[in-house]
Write a protein that holds these residues in place. Sequence first.
Motif, PDB file in Angstrom:
ATOM      1  N   THR A 142      10.097   5.592  -4.700  1.00  0.00           N
ATOM      2  CA  THR A 142      10.140   5.726  -6.031  1.00  0.00           C
ATOM      3  C   THR A 142      11.577   5.963  -6.692  1.00  0.00           C
ATOM      4  OG1 THR A 142       9.457   7.775  -6.538  1.00  0.00           O
ATOM      5  CG2 THR A 142       7.830   6.294  -6.308  1.00  0.00           C
ATOM      6  N   THR A 143      12.423   6.396  -6.072  1.00  0.00           N
ATOM      7  CA  THR A 143      13.752   6.750  -6.660  1.00  0.00           C
ATOM      8  C   THR A 143      14.982   5.938  -5.733  1.00  0.00           C
ATOM      9  OG1 THR A 143      14.379   8.628  -5.016  1.00  0.00           O
ATOM     10  CG2 THR A 143      13.267   8.942  -7.190  1.00  0.00           C
ATOM     11  N   ALA A 144      14.465   5.218  -4.714  1.00  0.00           N
ATOM     12  CA  ALA A 144      15.407   4.403  -3.681  1.00  0.00           C
ATOM     13  C   ALA A 144      16.641   5.283  -3.619  1.00  0.00           C
ATOM     14  CB  ALA A 144      15.885   3.088  -4.564  1.00  0.00           C
ATOM     15  N   GLU A 145      16.403   6.702  -3.046  1.00  0.00           N
ATOM     16  CA  GLU A 145      17.335   7.575  -2.506  1.00  0.00           C
ATOM     17  C   GLU A 145      16.578   8.351  -1.428  1.00  0.00           C
ATOM     18  OE1 GLU A 145      18.013  10.031  -5.770  1.00  0.00           O
ATOM     19  OE2 GLU A 145      19.318   8.605  -6.977  1.00  0.00           O
ATOM     20  N   ALA A 146      17.749   8.611  -0.649  1.00  0.00           N
ATOM     21  CA  ALA A 146      17.162   9.310   0.634  1.00  0.00           C
ATOM     22  C   ALA A 146      17.396  10.761   0.235  1.00  0.00           C
ATOM     23  CB  ALA A 146      18.164   9.075   1.916  1.00  0.00           C
ATOM     24  N   PRO A 147      16.634  11.586   0.747  1.00  0.00           N
ATOM     25  CA  PRO A 147      16.616  13.008   0.532  1.00  0.00           C
ATOM     26  C   PRO A 147      17.863  13.783   0.966  1.00  0.00           C
ATOM     27  CG  PRO A 147      15.104  12.781   2.271  1.00  0.00           C
ATOM     28  CD  PRO A 147      15.600  11.566   1.734  1.00  0.00           C
ATOM     29  N   ASP A 148      18.330  14.654   0.374  1.00  0.00           N
ATOM     30  CA  ASP A 148      19.439  15.520   0.588  1.00  0.00           C
ATOM     31  C   ASP A 148      19.023  16.715   1.405  1.00  0.00           C
ATOM     32  OD1 ASP A 148      22.018  16.695   0.798  1.00  0.00           O
ATOM     33  OD2 ASP A 148      22.370  16.691  -1.262  1.00  0.00           O
ATOM     34  N   PRO A 149      19.381  16.851   2.614  1.00  0.00           N
ATOM     35  CA  PRO A 149      18.900  18.079   3.403  1.00  0.00           C
ATOM     36  C   PRO A 149      19.699  19.228   2.645  1.00  0.00           C
ATOM     37  CG  PRO A 149      20.133  16.776   4.833  1.00  0.00           C
ATOM     38  CD  PRO A 149      20.060  16.110   3.452  1.00  0.00           C
ATOM     39  N   THR A 150      20.656  19.258   2.229  1.00  0.00           N
ATOM     40  CA  THR A 150      21.442  20.307   1.593  1.00  0.00           C
ATOM     41  C   THR A 150      20.780  20.985   0.362  1.00  0.00           C
ATOM     42  OG1 THR A 150      23.253  18.931   0.625  1.00  0.00           O
ATOM     43  CG2 THR A 150      23.587  19.781   2.758  1.00  0.00           C
ATOM     44  N   VAL A 174       8.614  11.165   0.972  1.00  0.00           N
ATOM     45  CA  VAL A 174       8.376   9.849   1.186  1.00  0.00           C
ATOM     46  C   VAL A 174       8.137   9.225  -0.248  1.00  0.00           C
ATOM     47  CG1 VAL A 174       7.071   8.047   2.126  1.00  0.00           C
ATOM     48  CG2 VAL A 174       7.793   9.733   3.632  1.00  0.00           C
ATOM     49  N   ALA A 175       7.223   9.916  -0.991  1.00  0.00           N
ATOM     50  CA  ALA A 175       7.230   9.348  -2.368  1.00  0.00           C
ATOM     51  C   ALA A 175       8.292   9.202  -2.982  1.00  0.00           C
ATOM     52  CB  ALA A 175       5.675  10.110  -2.955  1.00  0.00           C
ATOM     53  N   GLN A 176       8.920  10.266  -3.018  1.00  0.00           N
ATOM     54  CA  GLN A 176      10.360  10.278  -3.979  1.00  0.00           C
ATOM     55  C   GLN A 176      11.195   9.179  -3.255  1.00  0.00           C
ATOM     56  OE1 GLN A 176      12.180  14.074  -3.504  1.00  0.00           O
ATOM     57  NE2 GLN A 176      13.592  13.540  -5.190  1.00  0.00           N
ATOM     58  N   MET A 177      11.285   9.009  -1.953  1.00  0.00           N
ATOM     59  CA  MET A 177      12.328   8.195  -1.349  1.00  0.00           C
ATOM     60  C   MET A 177      11.729   6.623  -1.998  1.00  0.00           C
ATOM     61  SD  MET A 177      12.897   9.486   2.304  1.00  0.00           S
ATOM     62  CE  MET A 177      12.523   7.972   2.997  1.00  0.00           C
ATOM     63  N   LEU A 218      -0.194   5.823   6.132  1.00  0.00           N
ATOM     64  CA  LEU A 218       0.782   4.883   6.493  1.00  0.00           C
ATOM     65  C   LEU A 218       2.298   5.154   6.992  1.00  0.00           C
ATOM     66  CD1 LEU A 218       0.087   3.456   2.712  1.00  0.00           C
ATOM     67  CD2 LEU A 218      -0.592   2.478   4.998  1.00  0.00           C
ATOM     68  N   VAL A 219       2.543   6.397   7.241  1.00  0.00           N
ATOM     69  CA  VAL A 219       3.778   6.805   7.941  1.00  0.00           C
ATOM     70  C   VAL A 219       3.624   7.374   9.117  1.00  0.00           C
ATOM     71  CG1 VAL A 219       5.792   8.161   7.226  1.00  0.00           C
ATOM     72  CG2 VAL A 219       4.499   7.205   5.290  1.00  0.00           C
ATOM     73  N   ASP A 220       4.598   7.175  10.009  1.00  0.00           N
ATOM     74  CA  ASP A 220       4.888   7.582  11.333  1.00  0.00           C
ATOM     75  C   ASP A 220       6.032   8.750  11.317  1.00  0.00           C
ATOM     76  OD1 ASP A 220       5.269   8.490  14.120  1.00  0.00           O
ATOM     77  OD2 ASP A 220       5.465   6.428  14.733  1.00  0.00           O
ATOM     78  N   PHE A 221       5.398  10.033  11.042  1.00  0.00           N
ATOM     79  CA  PHE A 221       6.268  11.094  10.661  1.00  0.00           C
ATOM     80  C   PHE A 221       7.034  11.398  11.802  1.00  0.00           C
ATOM     81  CE2 PHE A 221       3.544  11.503   6.773  1.00  0.00           C
ATOM     82  CZ  PHE A 221       4.436  11.676   5.883  1.00  0.00           C
ATOM     83  N   PRO A 222       6.729  11.464  13.105  1.00  0.00           N
ATOM     84  CA  PRO A 222       7.863  11.663  13.942  1.00  0.00           C
ATOM     85  C   PRO A 222       8.629  10.703  14.025  1.00  0.00           C
ATOM     86  CG  PRO A 222       5.446  12.429  14.818  1.00  0.00           C
ATOM     87  CD  PRO A 222       5.405  11.557  13.488  1.00  0.00           C
ATOM     88  N   ALA A 223       8.532   9.687  14.040  1.00  0.00           N
ATOM     89  CA  ALA A 223       9.441   8.319  14.167  1.00  0.00           C
ATOM     90  C   ALA A 223      10.366   8.395  12.932  1.00  0.00           C
ATOM     91  CB  ALA A 223       8.637   7.144  14.326  1.00  0.00           C
ATOM     92  N   ALA A 278       0.830  -1.069   0.033  1.00  0.00           N
ATOM     93  CA  ALA A 278       0.108  -0.104  -0.093  1.00  0.00           C
ATOM     94  C   ALA A 278       0.892   1.103   0.087  1.00  0.00           C
ATOM     95  CB  ALA A 278      -0.897   0.054   1.288  1.00  0.00           C
ATOM     96  N   LEU A 279       1.893   1.293   0.861  1.00  0.00           N
ATOM     97  CA  LEU A 279       2.934   2.281   0.787  1.00  0.00           C
ATOM     98  C   LEU A 279       3.581   2.397  -0.598  1.00  0.00           C
ATOM     99  CD1 LEU A 279       4.677   4.242   2.768  1.00  0.00           C
ATOM    100  CD2 LEU A 279       6.262   2.577   2.743  1.00  0.00           C
ATOM    101  N   VAL A 280       3.941   1.450  -1.141  1.00  0.00           N
ATOM    102  CA  VAL A 280       4.532   1.627  -2.544  1.00  0.00           C
ATOM    103  C   VAL A 280       3.664   2.221  -3.570  1.00  0.00           C
ATOM    104  CG1 VAL A 280       5.492   0.398  -4.515  1.00  0.00           C
ATOM    105  CG2 VAL A 280       6.276  -0.235  -2.190  1.00  0.00           C
ATOM    106  N   ARG A 281       2.245   1.392  -3.547  1.00  0.00           N
ATOM    107  CA  ARG A 281       1.209   1.934  -4.628  1.00  0.00           C
ATOM    108  C   ARG A 281       0.971   3.433  -4.218  1.00  0.00           C
ATOM    109  NH1 ARG A 281      -0.926  -2.786  -3.325  1.00  0.00           N
ATOM    110  NH2 ARG A 281      -2.496  -1.880  -1.816  1.00  0.00           N
ATOM    111  N   ALA A 282       0.898   3.975  -2.964  1.00  0.00           N
ATOM    112  CA  ALA A 282       0.689   5.254  -2.626  1.00  0.00           C
ATOM    113  C   ALA A 282       1.589   6.255  -3.093  1.00  0.00           C
ATOM    114  CB  ALA A 282       0.051   5.701  -1.212  1.00  0.00           C
ATOM    115  N   ALA A 283       2.871   5.911  -2.840  1.00  0.00           N
ATOM    116  CA  ALA A 283       3.906   6.638  -3.214  1.00  0.00           C
ATOM    117  C   ALA A 283       4.078   6.851  -4.978  1.00  0.00           C
ATOM    118  CB  ALA A 283       5.539   6.063  -2.968  1.00  0.00           C
ATOM    119  N   LYS A 284       3.884   5.700  -5.706  1.00  0.00           N
ATOM    120  CA  LYS A 284       3.795   5.942  -6.955  1.00  0.00           C
ATOM    121  C   LYS A 284       2.727   6.745  -7.492  1.00  0.00           C
ATOM    122  CE  LYS A 284       6.252   1.631  -8.047  1.00  0.00           C
ATOM    123  NZ  LYS A 284       6.395   0.345  -8.763  1.00  0.00           N
TER     124      LYS A 284
END
Length: 189
Positions: free
Chosen positions: A110-118, A105-108, A47-52, A31-37
């Motif tokens: 669908t791209t298998a990449e963590a976001p770059d905070p910079t 989260v959707a980008q992570m 589907l996401v515990d954002f604080p954690a 469900a997470l993958v479908r929602a992200a796509k």
Amino acid sequence: MNRKLLTGIAVAAVIAVVGVWAVAPVFAAQALVRAAKAGDADKLEQLVDFPALRTSMKDELGRELARRIRNDPRVADSGLGGLGYVLAPMVLSGAVDTLITPEVVAQMVTTAEAPDPTDDETPERGPDAADRRNDRDIHQSWGYRNLDQFAVTLTDRDQPDQHLALIMERRGLFSWKLAAVDLQAEERA
């Protein structure tokens, strides 16, 4: 006859509950993958515990940043490495707090990449952006880490040395949420 029937029904019920309990994280991860796509921010919110997830991202990105500072001879030789160690967690914490959104989260996923905070760019939105993200060849592997953690490990086939594991955690008996990430970039020689 009634005793055998009741015993059979009880055994079947236990097997059914254990089966549903065991496959529940697979359904949640799918469900997470479908929602992200699909770019479905409302479903991702559920589907996401954002604080954690934010706490996990701070830890993972902090370790990655510390590794980069430690391994970069320019920083170590300049004497700024210690200052970087001190300031990086504060800067990183604020950036991650604002950065981790359903779109990221959707980008992570669908791209298998963590976001770059910079990186100041925000993820693209809309159906065209979702189509471009969905064109990537992402391999998924699934598995339990323990009884309360289930990992979906994502690997872009164009960058096989970098993996992103999305850690789903049990919330109740059958409910699961994305609560952590594990950046599994292999050390380059």
